[in-house]
Design an enzyme around this catalytic site. Structure first.
Site, PDB file in Angstrom:
ATOM      1  N   GLU A  44       0.879  -1.165   0.000  1.00 11.55           N
ATOM      2  CA  GLU A  44       0.000   0.000   0.000  1.00 11.55           C
ATOM      3  C   GLU A  44       0.914   1.210   0.000  1.00 11.55           C
ATOM      4  O   GLU A  44       1.556   1.523   1.002  1.00 11.55           O
ATOM      5  CB  GLU A  44      -0.925  -0.018   1.229  1.00 11.55           C
ATOM      6  CG  GLU A  44      -2.169   0.841   1.046  1.00 11.55           C
ATOM      7  CD  GLU A  44      -2.051   2.225   1.631  1.00 11.55           C
ATOM      8  OE1 GLU A  44      -1.002   2.880   1.454  1.00 11.55           O
ATOM      9  OE2 GLU A  44      -3.012   2.661   2.284  1.00 11.55           O
ATOM     10  N   CYS A  63      -1.966   8.844   3.047  1.00  8.15           N
ATOM     11  CA  CYS A  63      -1.863   8.396   1.653  1.00  8.15           C
ATOM     12  C   CYS A  63      -3.156   8.621   0.891  1.00  8.15           C
ATOM     13  O   CYS A  63      -3.129   8.895  -0.310  1.00  8.15           O
ATOM     14  CB  CYS A  63      -1.492   6.913   1.598  1.00  8.15           C
ATOM     15  SG  CYS A  63       0.155   6.538   2.216  1.00  8.15           S
TER      16      CYS A  63
END
Length: 456
Positions: A227, A261
């Site tokens: 990720e 993020c």
């Protein structure tokens, strides 16, 4: 030594010893030994452990939140919410792992044929600093419920958080070794990935670091979930509920001082509502309070490290120099700590630094689109593909979601991670999925079983 600087003051907070190779090997061996027993436990027995850990987290919310506030500057009200969300993740997998992992019957020429989902062994989680508790449990809750053991290599700047997470399992009287804390320096990570007992790797972090982790895992033929970074678009079309969109996009951009993020990093607004929407953003952003993260009145705390603040300032300066208009912030403040002001940049395009690179901080950039099709083109014009949001009528939003190059799309809402739903990216935002039923399947042996005799 793992040396931690308090980002609020800029002063040294504490030091923790890093593991030497012998100690690292011993902890990995402990996880391997624990796996032999843990994999034999029923899902109900594993769930009892996760639920005890979740209860302890809820009971110790204030103390655990304070560690995040001290080590990485998360505002205390956000830190408390993160502890609760981590507990929810543990409880979710305790409640739903049995359904997620259930065997699947498949017809064949066998008397009986099915697929069952078995654990792999010790899984290494390489975690970042920006959500120390949530990301740790996003990694470990599904892996543990699947019957794996977990090796937690947390970021060197949050060692007290990592130690507290491991201690929760001790307090919960979990079987020894099922979650091992690996306080390692960055230079030691390669040896952990290559260790023969480590069966899989989960990594959350930058795209550059993710590339290196992926290469190492692939060289050892070990599965990995990555990720990575994002430059997430938030598309606002002319038929959107502008007030609701402004509320959600501002929250998305400034949560954790913008160090997320999946934050809305490129706000793409259709031309007919561009000026009005910029006004709404500015009105909300300029009311936010920057300051001491230990105060419940604070909305935005410091950037986690001095080098990260310097990098953010460079990105803003280069974007302004390229022609962007700065309506708020944009200047490095004086005084102690690693604070950066809420910043609003308009007249931005995809060739500017703030769009080409991932910005980790409270910096909102607005791009103008001539039409919905143009907005979609701008949104997809990036090497990243983590998450996106779109604000328009529902039917149109769902249709456009199919055209957005991202692992997660939200129509008329806040982009967030949820234990019930899979999360992950495409392109340079990584591969594999965490959370939901998909997340628990990443680190299992999908084993086919064929039982004779053969049927005609």
């Amino acid at each position: 030594m793992l040396k931690v600087i308090n980002p609020t003051t800029g002063q040294r907070l504490h030091e923790y010893p890093a593991l030497n190779p012998a100690d690292m090997n011993a902890r990995i061996a402990a996880a391997e030994n624990a796996f032999r027993h843990w994999r034999q436990q029923s899902i109900a027995q594993r769930a009892e452990v996760l639920n005890r850990v979740a209860t302890l987290m809820r009971d110790q919310e204030t103390e655990l939140a304070r560690l995040m506030t001290l080590e990485m500057g998360k505002p205390v009200k956000e830190a408390r919410g993160e502890v609760q969300k981590a507990a929810w993740c543990a409880e979710h997998y305790a409640a739903h792992a049995a359904d997620y992992l259930a065997s699947v019957t498949l017809n064949s020429d066998a008397s009986s044929s099915y697929v069952q989902h078995l654990p792999l062994g010790p899984v290494l989680g390489i975690l970042p600093w920006n959500a120390p508790f949530w990301l740790a449990f996003r990694f470990c809750a599904p892996a543990l419920m699947a019957g794996n053991t977990c090796l937690m290599k947390h970021d060197p700047h949050v060692p007290a958080c990592a130690e507290a997470i491991a201690d929760l399992f001790v307090q919960a009287e979990a079987p020894a070794g099922i979650l091992q804390n690996l306080p390692l320096t960055t230079s030691s990570v390669e040896s952990a990935i290559r260790h023969r007992a480590v069966r899989a790797v989960s990594f959350t972090g930058s795209s550059a670091a993710g590339s290196r982790v992926a290469a190492l895992a692939a060289a050892e033929l070990k599965p990995a979930v990555l990720e990575l970074g994002g430059s997430d678009p938030a598309i606002v079309l002319k038929d959107a509920d502008l007030e609701a969109a402004a509320d959600a996009i501002v929250l998305s951009r400034i949560i954790n001082a913008g160090q997320s993020c999946i934050a809305a990093k490129r706000i793409i607004v259709e031309a007919p509502v561009h000026e009005r929407f910029v006004e709404l953003l500015k009105d909300r952003l300029e009311k936010l309070r920057l300051g001491d993260p230990s105060s419940v009145e604070t909305d935005i705390g410091p950037i986690a490290r001095e080098d990260l603040r310097a990098e953010l300032a460079r990105q803003v300066d280069e974007t302004i120099a390229a022609g962007a208009e700065c309506l708020l912030g944009g200047q490095m403040p004086e005084g102690e700590g690693f604070f950066y002001p809420v910043t609003l940049l308009t007249e931005v395009n995809n060739q500017m630094t703030a769009c080409r690179e991932e910005t980790f901080g409270p910096v909102a950039v607005v791009l103008r689109a001539n039409s919905a099709e143009h907005a979609l083109q701008i949104a997809n014009d990036t090497e990243y593909g983590l998450a996106a949001s779109i604000w328009t009528n529902r039917q149109r939003g769902e249709a456009l979601a199919q055209e957005i190059e991202a692992g997660q799309v939200v129509v008329n809402g806040l982009v967030k991670t949820d234990p019930r739903l899979p999360s992950g990216g495409i392109k340079r935002s990584g591969y594999g999925r965490e959370l939901g039923p998909h997340g628990i399947m990443e680190f299992v042996n999908v084993q086919q079983v064929w039982v004779g005799p053969k049927q005609e």
